[in-house]
Design a protein around this motif. Structure first.
Motif, mmCIF file in Angstrom:
data_model
loop_
_atom_site.group_PDB
_atom_site.id
_atom_site.type_symbol
_atom_site.label_atom_id
_atom_site.label_comp_id
_atom_site.label_asym_id
_atom_site.label_seq_id
_atom_site.Cartn_x
_atom_site.Cartn_y
_atom_site.Cartn_z
ATOM 1 N N VAL A 160 29.301 47.789 -23.287
ATOM 2 C CA VAL A 160 28.591 48.515 -24.349
ATOM 3 C C VAL A 160 28.926 47.817 -25.658
ATOM 4 N N PHE A 161 27.949 47.705 -26.559
ATOM 5 C CA PHE A 161 28.193 47.027 -27.834
ATOM 6 C C PHE A 161 27.355 47.662 -28.934
ATOM 7 N N ALA A 162 27.816 47.501 -30.175
ATOM 8 C CA ALA A 162 27.083 48.049 -31.320
ATOM 9 C C ALA A 162 27.714 47.559 -32.611
ATOM 10 N N SER A 163 26.972 47.718 -33.697
ATOM 11 C CA SER A 163 27.482 47.340 -35.010
ATOM 12 C C SER A 163 28.671 48.193 -35.420
ATOM 13 N N GLU A 164 28.658 49.468 -35.043
ATOM 14 C CA GLU A 164 29.709 50.391 -35.462
ATOM 15 C C GLU A 164 30.261 51.149 -34.261
ATOM 16 N N ILE A 165 31.508 51.562 -34.403
ATOM 17 C CA ILE A 165 32.182 52.283 -33.328
ATOM 18 C C ILE A 165 31.477 53.593 -33.017
ATOM 19 N N LYS A 166 30.956 54.251 -34.041
ATOM 20 C CA LYS A 166 30.347 55.555 -33.833
ATOM 21 C C LYS A 166 29.183 55.489 -32.851
ATOM 22 N N VAL A 330 35.748 61.719 -50.874
ATOM 23 C CA VAL A 330 36.882 61.672 -49.940
ATOM 24 C C VAL A 330 36.584 62.517 -48.704
ATOM 25 N N GLU A 331 35.947 63.650 -48.900
ATOM 26 C CA GLU A 331 35.620 64.527 -47.785
ATOM 27 C C GLU A 331 34.617 63.889 -46.832
ATOM 28 N N ASP A 335 32.903 60.393 -42.044
ATOM 29 C CA ASP A 335 31.550 60.067 -41.601
ATOM 30 C C ASP A 335 31.185 58.615 -41.900
ATOM 31 N N VAL A 336 31.828 58.045 -42.907
ATOM 32 C CA VAL A 336 31.503 56.678 -43.330
ATOM 33 C C VAL A 336 32.325 55.656 -42.548
ATOM 34 N N LEU A 337 33.606 55.924 -42.375
ATOM 35 C CA LEU A 337 34.511 54.977 -41.724
ATOM 36 C C LEU A 337 34.725 55.362 -40.261
ATOM 37 N N ASP A 338 34.744 54.364 -39.375
ATOM 38 C CA ASP A 338 34.976 54.618 -37.953
ATOM 39 C C ASP A 338 36.449 54.627 -37.596
ATOM 40 N N LEU A 347 35.994 54.014 -52.240
ATOM 41 C CA LEU A 347 35.365 55.109 -52.973
ATOM 42 C C LEU A 347 34.378 54.610 -54.035
ATOM 43 N N PRO A 348 34.816 53.806 -55.003
ATOM 44 C CA PRO A 348 33.846 53.319 -55.984
ATOM 45 C C PRO A 348 32.774 52.429 -55.367
ATOM 46 N N LEU A 349 33.129 51.649 -54.326
ATOM 47 C CA LEU A 349 32.136 50.767 -53.710
ATOM 48 C C LEU A 349 31.029 51.576 -53.043
ATOM 49 N N TYR A 350 31.405 52.646 -52.373
ATOM 50 C CA TYR A 350 30.395 53.482 -51.730
ATOM 51 C C TYR A 350 29.490 54.130 -52.779
ATOM 52 N N LEU A 351 30.087 54.654 -53.846
ATOM 53 C CA LEU A 351 29.291 55.289 -54.897
ATOM 54 C C LEU A 351 28.373 54.282 -55.571
ATOM 55 N N LEU A 352 28.866 53.062 -55.793
ATOM 56 C CA LEU A 352 28.047 52.021 -56.401
ATOM 57 C C LEU A 352 26.895 51.631 -55.477
ATOM 58 N N SER A 353 27.174 51.496 -54.202
ATOM 59 C CA SER A 353 26.128 51.138 -53.244
ATOM 60 C C SER A 353 25.066 52.228 -53.157
ATOM 61 N N GLN A 354 25.521 53.457 -53.161
ATOM 62 C CA GLN A 354 24.589 54.590 -53.125
ATOM 63 C C GLN A 354 23.695 54.595 -54.361
ATOM 64 N N PHE A 355 24.275 54.303 -55.494
ATOM 65 C CA PHE A 355 23.547 54.244 -56.767
ATOM 66 C C PHE A 355 22.509 53.123 -56.742
#
Length: 416
Positions: A160-166, A330-331, A335-338, A347-355
């Protein structure tokens, strides 16, 4: 980014619902299109899936899973091949015919020509799964530095393979057992180094490696490693080194601006993203950059990013975040990290990417500059001061003299 996923079953037919669940776990990676391909047989069965973020060739011809002319080779691909146009010309001269303008199709024909050695010709960031129906072989490949992820798990009934563990965890054969050795490594290094993951049954394909799965057996091979050679630094002048570095950076940025969608920039106000922005401004007009700031003045550096944007003629977008937004983020980390990651920059990178995602699909950033130019304090002691000094001086000269027609803030010039 796109999402790739799939599995091989040695015993049972591919279950479409399992493949669908795996894809659903990766829906955030590819909002533009999705498709799956299943081939069941008495010998073995395979299913491939793809969640697409369209960057090169936005037409339906770029849809994945993608096959060659006689459908004996299938691929799902995540990433970008920067030299795909040159490779395509070479392949066309040898008689290969293309049905799309995508970089994905180039990998298929390059594999037909060179087999697994195709990896040596690919310049870019990538992770892919290629199925060769003639040899009944699954070929997983990952780029040299590991910018694009791919995870896998070998089970008694297949792989089994995938980009993410989830996505792997959606497969019924996955065992969710914590790997205590990986936990120990996390507590030591603040992340889980490849090839391990936090789960015993799941592995990362290492950077610069490829995996072959044939008749229930796995083989792993390294096709590239960082060349460790002691080049004499006295055989060339400082000016020559500076010019060579400038040319390398210029070409690297130009290559990464190739896309069929607009490409933006992350600009923090520091030296790395400032250099990328300056080279990008030379190569492209009407660029836009994205920056976040914080309501706490001691943490806010957005003013420096604005200086860079204004000096280079780049349209800036700035968003100021508050402490409560960070806490809410943080909460959401589970869901973001496997797997656990003790890097607060997430934290800032995720917010910046979302923006930025509201306006752009692709952005260039200055990530990796510390490692390339030996500015990580924990690593400096491993490198001779003479060599470190030459690299620092080269960057400083580029900042001072390489962009005389474009303003670079004094703060960035003084970082070395």
């Amino acid at each position: 980014m796109c999402g790739i996923y799939g599995y091989i079953s040695l015993k049972e037919p591919i279950e479409p619902e399992t493949l669908r669940r795996m894809g659903h776990a990766l829906k955030h990676r590819g909002p533009d299109d999705e498709a799956e391909w299943i081939q069941n047989s008495t010998e073995m069965s395979i299913g491939l899936g793809h969640k697409r973020l369209s960057i090169i060739d936005l037409s339906p011809a770029g849809r994945q899973p993608m096959a060659n002319e006689d459908e004996t080779i299938w691929i799902v691909f995540n990433g970008e091949i920067y030299n795909f146009k040159d490779l395509r010309k070479e392949l066309e001269k040898k008689g290969h015919r293309f049905r799309s303008n995508s970089d994905t199709e180039v990998i298929i024909h390059l594999y037909e020509e060179r087999g697994t050695q195709c990896l040596e010709s690919l310049r870019g960031m990538f992770a892919f799964a290629l199925w060769d129906n003639k040899t009944k072989t699954l070929f997983l490949g990952r780029d040299r530095i590991g910018k694009k992820p791919i995870h896998y798990s070998v089970t008694p009934s297949g792989i089994v393979f995938a980009s993410e563990i989830k996505a792997l965890l959606q497969h019924p054969d996955m065992i969710r057992e914590l790997d205590l050795k990986s936990l120990s490594k996390y507590l030591t290094y603040e992340y889980v180094p490849a090839p391990d993951t936090i789960f015993k049954s799941i592995k990362k394909l290492e950077p610069g490696h490829y995996l072959l799965y044939r008749h229930g057996k796995v083989s792993l091979s390294k096709y590239w490693d960082i060349p460790i050679e002691d080049y004499p630094i006295a055989d060339r002048t400082e000016e020559q080194y500076t010019e060579e570095l400038r040319e390398i950076l210029d070409k690297a940025v130009r290559d990464r601006l190739v896309a069929d969608v607009p490409v933006g920039l992350f600009v923090s106000g520091g030296i790395d993203s400032g250099l990328v922005a300056a080279f990008a401004a030379r190569a492209s007009q009407q660029l836009e950059c994205f920056t976040i700031g914080f309501d706490e003045p001691s943490f806010d550096e957005s003013r420096y990013a604005l200086q860079i944007a204004q000096g280079l003629g780049i349209k800036p977008h700035v968003k100021i975040f508050h402490a409560q937004e960070m806490l809410r983020m943080v909460e959401r980390l589970p869901d973001v990290l496997d797997e656990p990651l003790a890097d607060p920059s997430i934290l800032p990178l995720y917010l910046l990417s979302q923006f930025a995602s509201h306006k752009m699909k692709v952005v260039l950033s200055g990530d990796g500059g510390d490692e390339l130019f030996l500015r990580c304090a924990a690593r400096v002691h491993e490198v001779s001061p003479q060599r470190t000094g030459v690299q620092s001086t080269c960057i400083s000269r580029i900042l001072e003299h390489g962009f005389q027609d474009q303003a670079v803030p004094q703060r960035s010039r003084g970082l070395f």
